[in-house]
Design an enzyme around this catalytic site. Structure first.
Site, PDB file in Angstrom:
ATOM      1  N   SER A 188       0.819  -1.119   0.012  1.00 13.97           N
ATOM      2  CA  SER A 188       0.057  -0.232  -0.009  1.00 13.97           C
ATOM      3  C   SER A 188       0.885   1.153   0.021  1.00 13.97           C
ATOM      4  O   SER A 188       0.181   2.315   0.304  1.00 13.97           O
ATOM      5  CB  SER A 188      -0.937  -0.064   1.158  1.00 13.97           C
ATOM      6  OG  SER A 188      -0.535   0.467   2.271  1.00 13.97           O
ATOM      7  N   LYS A 222      -4.364   3.585   9.961  1.00 12.16           N
ATOM      8  CA  LYS A 222      -3.262   4.622   9.294  1.00 12.16           C
ATOM      9  C   LYS A 222      -3.703   6.001   9.548  1.00 12.16           C
ATOM     10  O   LYS A 222      -2.748   6.999   9.908  1.00 12.16           O
ATOM     11  CB  LYS A 222      -3.132   4.307   7.844  1.00 12.16           C
ATOM     12  CG  LYS A 222      -2.428   2.967   7.580  1.00 12.16           C
ATOM     13  CD  LYS A 222      -2.656   2.852   6.089  1.00 12.16           C
ATOM     14  CE  LYS A 222      -1.914   1.475   5.964  1.00 12.16           C
ATOM     15  NZ  LYS A 222      -2.161   1.002   4.370  1.00 12.16           N
TER      16      LYS A 222
END
Ligand code: ADP
Length: 637
Positions: free
Chosen positions: A520, A563
């Site tokens: 990612s 995140k």
């Protein structure tokens, strides 16, 4: 910086309490919630597995459970043992074999009988020994009296003692004939549940102890050194083995034999011990095997064992989460009650406290509209909250206790991420303001449940004349970096006229450390590279995560909630996430107010929100034309 996190945590608290959670019914505290007696009725969220366990218990079939740790696999195996008929339970006795002492005999008797038999033998042996001793004493006294009259008394006493010692040596020892109770089900309430996870061969299959005095009258007879294995202790019950693939292949092979034969002889497992000479008659081991592991574990287990279980049993998948419905919230309330009762020391939870546990279950599910079923961890939170209440002498556990527990009960990974964050802030390894060329605040997840800001820097230089350009990156970053760069190379070429393949592209994680799952990161890498080529600065108040397609589409990634929280905690102002992940965002309210979340679907949008300066717009215009993606400025959450 530490203080500011502290302050934030405090403000977070007051906000959370204001907002009520609808549990689905009202109650004073969890002592009002009835806890089911049978374990099987205590299992929540795994309806399919429960059904399979009930069926398999009736049919005596094996089960393989596949799923995440802490979702109730061993609980279900235990519950299955409760469902098995108690009437069939047996005791197992080991008898000496007078013809061949190294081949002890095995007898199976109804549960509870074994103890009686051994006691009867002991009584018998004691009586015999007493009678023998009496006789011997008479004999010795006789000799002494005789020698008193015939010869000297001293010689008589010496002769007596010698006779005593000799006869002790050679007379048969009744104790040596007492059978050994290898498996006892005396007074058992239900069929045995034996957890053989991580058992070595001896513990699993049985063993014969080593005898240091192998002769000379001090030896322990072979049958008395026989120790039943877990497979024998689980006779007529359940043998549970988690992480089945970690069992050595030989052990798996033996397990397969035991499953097929329903009996397995016991022999000494260490080759050079005297126990290795001994091998019993086959010992019954008619158990139901419940094996467990994650998908990977199951694929790596012994294929023959796997197919045996498949052929004669069921495979079930454990669920990680359940729908966030009133009914399921109610079940979670019952779960809290169960855990309180099971612990036995912590005070019950009031409605507000249960509400906070449910909120945490929601957050940990990582999916909108779901509640986590990783209940071992959630149970941990319940216990920590209860302990806090208990240590304060509170009669009841409240929402405040749960919130305090949430702060304490952070996973090791989260604590590690925290300390990295602290260190980085100290060294200013990431910028929180201003702009920089070729530098992007990426985001990663550590240990599955904690996010971390991971700055990425890139530098692009012409390749050495004639040579093909290289992508220079370290460690795990390399593979991801290659892919990310390849994915954007077409876009970059059209946009900037730069042929990436004739350049050296350097990519680096700032302060790299091992153990970061860097997937990612491709959006961040692409942004860093484009910024480096075009010398356009990147806004350092922005963090980003996302995967990238060859066409420049931004694809969804995992762990967005963690995140985003990491970015907020690090003091960043905006966070770019894939639009497809929008529904997964379950950020705590306090964080939401600190950071702006920007969902995007193309690399052009990423540039729009992250690049700065005058050259930015021309680049984006080009990008839009090239990628031909619809380009709506997304609404900002
Ligand atoms: P696993 O074997 O899947 O790793 P366990 O069965 O050992 O997990 O779960 C540990 C504890 O967590 C259980 O003893 C129970 O307290 C709680 N727990 C886990 N899953 C469930 C569930 N589905 N229903 C009720 N309690 C659960």
């Amino acid at each position: 910086t530490h203080e500011s996190t502290q302050v934030m945590a405090e403000s977070e608290l007051s906000e959370e309490i204001d907002e009520d959670i609808d549990i689905g019914f009202r109650f004073e505290d969890t002592s009002n919630i009835e806890v089911p007696k049978l374990l099987i009725d205590q299992v929540l969220g795994q309806e399919h597995a429960v059904e399979v366990v009930r069926k398999a218990a009736g049919q005596r079939r094996h089960i393989m459970m596949i799923g995440t740790p802490g979702t109730g696999k061993s609980l279900l195996a235990k519950a299955m043992a409760e469902l098995l008929p108690k009437e069939e339970l047996k005791d197992i006795l080991v008898y000496p074999n007078l013809e061949d002492l190294n081949n002890p005999k095995i007898r199976e008797v109804p549960a509870g009988k074994g103890r009686e038999i051994v006691m009867a033998h002991k009584m018998e042996a004691r009586k015999k020994a007493q009678a023998r001793n009496m006789l011997m004493m008479l004999f010795v006294v006789g000799i002494i009296i005789y020698s008193y009259f015939v010869a000297q008394l001293l010689w008589g006493i010496i002769a007596g003692i010698m006779i005593l010692m000799l006869t002790r040596q050679f007379l048969p020892k009744e104790e040596m004939m007492i059978p050994k109770l290898a498996v006892s089900n005396y007074d058992k309430e239900h069929a045995p549940y034996i957890d053989a996870t991580g058992a070595h061969a001896g513990a699993l299959l049985g063993d014969v102890r080593h005898d240091p005095f192998q002769s000379g009258g001090l030896e322990t007879p072979a049958h008395d050194r026989v120790e039943a294995g877990d497979i024998h202790k689980a006779h007529k019950g359940v043998l549970f083995i988690d992480e089945i693939n970690t069992l050595r292949l030989e052990s798996q092979q033996s397990l397969l034999t035991a499953l097929q034969e329903k009996e397995y002889p016991i022999t000494g497992q260490s080759e050079r011990s005297s126990g290795a000479l001994v091998k019993t008659e086959p010992v019954p081991c008619d158990f139901i095997m419940v094996s467990a592991g994650n998908l990977d574990a199951v694929q790596k287990m012994h294929p023959a064992l796997r197919s045996r279980i498949k052929g004669y049993g069921y495979e079930v998948y454990m669920r990680d989460s359940m729908a966030d419905s009133p009914e399921n919230r109610k079940k979670l309330a019952r779960f809290v009650a169960q855990e309180v009762v099971r612990d036995g020391h912590i005070p019950h939870f009031d409605e507000g406290a249960v509400g906070e546990v449910i909120r945490e279950a929601r957050r940990r599910a990582g999916r909108k509209g779901h509640l986590t079923l990783k209940l071992r961890d959630l149970g941990g939170l319940v216990r920590v909250a209860g302990d806090i209440a208990h240590s304060e002498g509170a009669p009841i556990t409240t929402a405040e206790h749960v919130l305090a527990a949430k702060r304490i009960a952070r996973s090791i990974e989260q604590q590690l991420a925290d300390s990295y964050l602290e260190q980085r802030k100290e060294y200013e390894s990431f910028l929180r303001k201003g702009s920089a060329v070729g530098r992007v605040n990426g985001l990663a997840v550590m240990g599955g449940d904690s996010g971390i800001v991971l700055p990425i820097v890139s530098e692009v230089t012409p390749a050495l004349s004639g040579a093909e350009g290289r992508i220079i990156a370290t460690g795990k970053l390399k593979a991801i970096a290659k892919e990310a760069v390849q994915n954007v190379s077409a876009v970059i070429k059209n946009m900037t006229g730069t042929d990436i393949s004739r350049h050296d592209v350097h990519i680096q994680f700032v302060g790299t450390y091992e153990g970061v799952e860097g997937d990612s990161a491709s959006v961040s890498i692409a942004t860093a590279v484009i910024s480096a080529i075009e010398r356009i600065p990147v806004d350092q108040t922005v963090a980003m995560t996302g995967s990238l397609s060859v066409r420049g589409d931004v694809l969804p990634v995992g762990g967005v909630t963690y995140k985003i929280e990491a970015a907020a905690q690090a003091g960043l102002k905006k966070v770019i996430i894939p639009k497809a992940n929008e529904a997964d965002v379950l950020v705590e309210k306090a964080y939401r107010e600190k950071i702006q979340i920007i969902p995007v679907s193309s690399i052009a949008e990423v540039m729009e929100h992250s690049l700065m300066g005058p050259k930015k717009n021309t680049i984006i215009e080009k990008l839009k034309n090239i990628t031909k993606l619809s380009f709506d400025i997304p609404e900002v959450t």
